[in-house]
Motif scaffolding. Structure first.
Motif, PDB file in Angstrom:
ATOM      1  N   ARG A  73      56.225  54.197  53.274  1.00  0.00           N
ATOM      2  CA  ARG A  73      56.903  53.328  52.294  1.00  0.00           C
ATOM      3  C   ARG A  73      57.776  54.155  51.354  1.00  0.00           C
ATOM      4  O   ARG A  73      58.902  53.769  51.041  1.00  0.00           O
ATOM      5  CB  ARG A  73      55.850  52.539  51.509  1.00  0.00           C
ATOM      6  N   GLN A  74      57.260  55.292  50.892  1.00  0.00           N
ATOM      7  CA  GLN A  74      58.050  56.157  50.014  1.00  0.00           C
ATOM      8  C   GLN A  74      59.296  56.657  50.719  1.00  0.00           C
ATOM      9  O   GLN A  74      60.385  56.667  50.144  1.00  0.00           O
ATOM     10  CB  GLN A  74      57.209  57.344  49.544  1.00  0.00           C
ATOM     11  N   ARG A  75      59.153  57.090  51.978  1.00  0.00           N
ATOM     12  CA  ARG A  75      60.291  57.582  52.746  1.00  0.00           C
ATOM     13  C   ARG A  75      61.318  56.466  52.964  1.00  0.00           C
ATOM     14  O   ARG A  75      62.516  56.673  52.843  1.00  0.00           O
ATOM     15  CB  ARG A  75      59.806  58.152  54.089  1.00  0.00           C
ATOM     16  N   TYR A  76      60.840  55.279  53.272  1.00  0.00           N
ATOM     17  CA  TYR A  76      61.709  54.127  53.497  1.00  0.00           C
ATOM     18  C   TYR A  76      62.544  53.817  52.248  1.00  0.00           C
ATOM     19  O   TYR A  76      63.754  53.623  52.328  1.00  0.00           O
ATOM     20  CB  TYR A  76      60.833  52.936  53.880  1.00  0.00           C
ATOM     21  N   LEU A  77      61.888  53.805  51.092  1.00  0.00           N
ATOM     22  CA  LEU A  77      62.603  53.514  49.851  1.00  0.00           C
ATOM     23  C   LEU A  77      63.556  54.642  49.470  1.00  0.00           C
ATOM     24  O   LEU A  77      64.657  54.393  48.970  1.00  0.00           O
ATOM     25  CB  LEU A  77      61.606  53.244  48.724  1.00  0.00           C
ATOM     26  N   ARG A  78      63.156  55.891  49.708  1.00  0.00           N
ATOM     27  CA  ARG A  78      64.028  57.029  49.405  1.00  0.00           C
ATOM     28  C   ARG A  78      65.284  56.983  50.272  1.00  0.00           C
ATOM     29  O   ARG A  78      66.399  57.190  49.797  1.00  0.00           O
ATOM     30  CB  ARG A  78      63.269  58.338  49.599  1.00  0.00           C
ATOM     31  N   GLN A  79      65.118  56.683  51.561  1.00  0.00           N
ATOM     32  CA  GLN A  79      66.272  56.590  52.456  1.00  0.00           C
ATOM     33  C   GLN A  79      67.187  55.442  52.046  1.00  0.00           C
ATOM     34  O   GLN A  79      68.418  55.569  52.101  1.00  0.00           O
ATOM     35  CB  GLN A  79      65.811  56.392  53.897  1.00  0.00           C
ATOM     36  N   ALA A  80      66.621  54.343  51.624  1.00  0.00           N
ATOM     37  CA  ALA A  80      67.427  53.205  51.185  1.00  0.00           C
ATOM     38  C   ALA A  80      68.245  53.583  49.957  1.00  0.00           C
ATOM     39  O   ALA A  80      69.412  53.211  49.841  1.00  0.00           O
ATOM     40  CB  ALA A  80      66.532  52.010  50.879  1.00  0.00           C
ATOM     41  N   GLU A  81      67.653  54.343  49.052  1.00  0.00           N
ATOM     42  CA  GLU A  81      68.368  54.749  47.841  1.00  0.00           C
ATOM     43  C   GLU A  81      69.470  55.761  48.170  1.00  0.00           C
ATOM     44  O   GLU A  81      70.573  55.683  47.640  1.00  0.00           O
ATOM     45  CB  GLU A  81      67.377  55.354  46.854  1.00  0.00           C
ATOM     46  N   GLU A  82      69.183  56.711  49.061  1.00  0.00           N
ATOM     47  CA  GLU A  82      70.166  57.733  49.417  1.00  0.00           C
ATOM     48  C   GLU A  82      71.356  57.149  50.165  1.00  0.00           C
ATOM     49  O   GLU A  82      72.486  57.565  49.976  1.00  0.00           O
ATOM     50  CB  GLU A  82      69.504  58.818  50.270  1.00  0.00           C
TER      51      GLU A  82
ATOM     52  N   TYR B 148      69.171  49.500  53.083  1.00  0.00           N
ATOM     53  CA  TYR B 148      67.973  49.683  53.901  1.00  0.00           C
ATOM     54  C   TYR B 148      68.352  50.051  55.332  1.00  0.00           C
ATOM     55  O   TYR B 148      69.351  49.569  55.855  1.00  0.00           O
ATOM     56  CB  TYR B 148      67.113  48.421  53.889  1.00  0.00           C
ATOM     57  N   PRO B 149      67.536  50.893  55.973  1.00  0.00           N
ATOM     58  CA  PRO B 149      67.811  51.273  57.363  1.00  0.00           C
ATOM     59  C   PRO B 149      67.788  50.046  58.283  1.00  0.00           C
ATOM     60  O   PRO B 149      67.040  49.101  58.052  1.00  0.00           O
ATOM     61  CB  PRO B 149      66.658  52.224  57.716  1.00  0.00           C
ATOM     62  N   GLU B 150      68.610  50.079  59.307  1.00  0.00           N
ATOM     63  CA  GLU B 150      68.664  48.954  60.245  1.00  0.00           C
ATOM     64  C   GLU B 150      67.456  48.955  61.168  1.00  0.00           C
ATOM     65  O   GLU B 150      66.974  47.901  61.560  1.00  0.00           O
ATOM     66  CB  GLU B 150      69.945  49.028  61.080  1.00  0.00           C
ATOM     67  N   LYS B 151      66.977  50.134  61.537  1.00  0.00           N
ATOM     68  CA  LYS B 151      65.829  50.234  62.438  1.00  0.00           C
ATOM     69  C   LYS B 151      64.538  50.003  61.639  1.00  0.00           C
ATOM     70  O   LYS B 151      64.336  50.612  60.590  1.00  0.00           O
ATOM     71  CB  LYS B 151      65.806  51.621  63.073  1.00  0.00           C
ATOM     72  N   PRO B 152      63.653  49.140  62.135  1.00  0.00           N
ATOM     73  CA  PRO B 152      62.390  48.923  61.413  1.00  0.00           C
ATOM     74  C   PRO B 152      61.496  50.154  61.480  1.00  0.00           C
ATOM     75  O   PRO B 152      61.556  50.938  62.428  1.00  0.00           O
ATOM     76  CB  PRO B 152      61.750  47.750  62.152  1.00  0.00           C
ATOM     77  N   THR B 153      60.683  50.327  60.464  1.00  0.00           N
ATOM     78  CA  THR B 153      59.755  51.449  60.435  1.00  0.00           C
ATOM     79  C   THR B 153      58.648  51.229  61.455  1.00  0.00           C
ATOM     80  O   THR B 153      58.477  50.127  61.978  1.00  0.00           O
ATOM     81  CB  THR B 153      59.126  51.604  59.045  1.00  0.00           C
ATOM     82  N   LEU B 154      57.885  52.271  61.712  1.00  0.00           N
ATOM     83  CA  LEU B 154      56.772  52.162  62.650  1.00  0.00           C
ATOM     84  C   LEU B 154      55.768  51.120  62.167  1.00  0.00           C
ATOM     85  O   LEU B 154      55.279  50.310  62.951  1.00  0.00           O
ATOM     86  CB  LEU B 154      56.083  53.519  62.824  1.00  0.00           C
ATOM     87  N   ALA B 155      55.462  51.130  60.879  1.00  0.00           N
ATOM     88  CA  ALA B 155      54.525  50.143  60.331  1.00  0.00           C
ATOM     89  C   ALA B 155      55.052  48.725  60.530  1.00  0.00           C
ATOM     90  O   ALA B 155      54.302  47.810  60.863  1.00  0.00           O
ATOM     91  CB  ALA B 155      54.268  50.413  58.851  1.00  0.00           C
ATOM     92  N   GLN B 156      56.352  48.534  60.339  1.00  0.00           N
ATOM     93  CA  GLN B 156      56.935  47.191  60.533  1.00  0.00           C
ATOM     94  C   GLN B 156      56.880  46.784  61.997  1.00  0.00           C
ATOM     95  O   GLN B 156      56.661  45.624  62.308  1.00  0.00           O
ATOM     96  CB  GLN B 156      58.380  47.168  60.039  1.00  0.00           C
ATOM     97  N   ARG B 157      57.078  47.752  62.893  1.00  0.00           N
ATOM     98  CA  ARG B 157      56.998  47.409  64.332  1.00  0.00           C
ATOM     99  C   ARG B 157      55.586  47.088  64.744  1.00  0.00           C
ATOM    100  O   ARG B 157      55.354  46.211  65.574  1.00  0.00           O
ATOM    101  CB  ARG B 157      57.557  48.560  65.163  1.00  0.00           C
ATOM    102  N   ILE B 158      54.609  47.802  64.168  1.00  0.00           N
ATOM    103  CA  ILE B 158      53.214  47.554  64.535  1.00  0.00           C
ATOM    104  C   ILE B 158      52.731  46.216  64.001  1.00  0.00           C
ATOM    105  O   ILE B 158      52.117  45.438  64.698  1.00  0.00           O
ATOM    106  CB  ILE B 158      52.322  48.704  64.019  1.00  0.00           C
ATOM    107  N   TRP B 159      53.022  45.954  62.706  1.00  0.00           N
ATOM    108  CA  TRP B 159      52.483  44.766  62.061  1.00  0.00           C
ATOM    109  C   TRP B 159      53.471  43.617  61.956  1.00  0.00           C
ATOM    110  O   TRP B 159      53.174  42.609  61.346  1.00  0.00           O
ATOM    111  CB  TRP B 159      51.956  45.121  60.682  1.00  0.00           C
ATOM    112  N   LYS B 160      54.632  43.752  62.540  1.00  0.00           N
ATOM    113  CA  LYS B 160      55.628  42.670  62.568  1.00  0.00           C
ATOM    114  C   LYS B 160      55.870  42.053  61.187  1.00  0.00           C
ATOM    115  O   LYS B 160      55.695  40.887  60.965  1.00  0.00           O
ATOM    116  CB  LYS B 160      55.204  41.560  63.539  1.00  0.00           C
ATOM    117  N   PHE B 161      56.282  42.898  60.247  1.00  0.00           N
ATOM    118  CA  PHE B 161      56.536  42.423  58.875  1.00  0.00           C
ATOM    119  C   PHE B 161      57.597  41.367  58.896  1.00  0.00           C
ATOM    120  O   PHE B 161      58.571  41.351  59.482  1.00  0.00           O
ATOM    121  CB  PHE B 161      56.993  43.590  58.012  1.00  0.00           C
TER     122      PHE B 161
END
Length: 72
Positions: free
Chosen positions: A46-55, A59-72
């Motif tokens: 989550r921290q990496r995701y938010l840091r990348q979004a800020e930089e 937000y990144p177009e590709k879903p994170t591993l957690a989002q792919r696993i749990w289908k957010f």
């Protein structure tokens, strides 16, 4: 709840002590190291995701591993 607890403590055989909640068995929890590792994985992701979004300014177009696993 108080009456049920009082009957259970005193060992009284009442209809309250025969309720399903008085015989419920909780499921076994996962061992602590795995729970801690899972939490760390999600928190760091989550921290990496938010840091990348800020930089990148979005937000990144590709879903994170957690989002792919749990289908957010």
């Amino acid at each position: 709840s108080g009456r049920v607890l009082a009957d259970l403590i005193t060992g009284a055989d009442t209809p309250l002590t025969k309720l399903p909640m008085t015989h419920h068995r909780s499921r076994r929890w996962e061992p602590e190291p795995f729970r801690w590792l899972g939490y760390q994985f999600v928190a760091k992701s989550r921290q990496r995701y938010l840091r990348q979004a800020e930089e990148r300014g979005g937000y990144p177009e590709k879903p994170t591993l957690a989002q792919r696993i749990w289908k957010f």
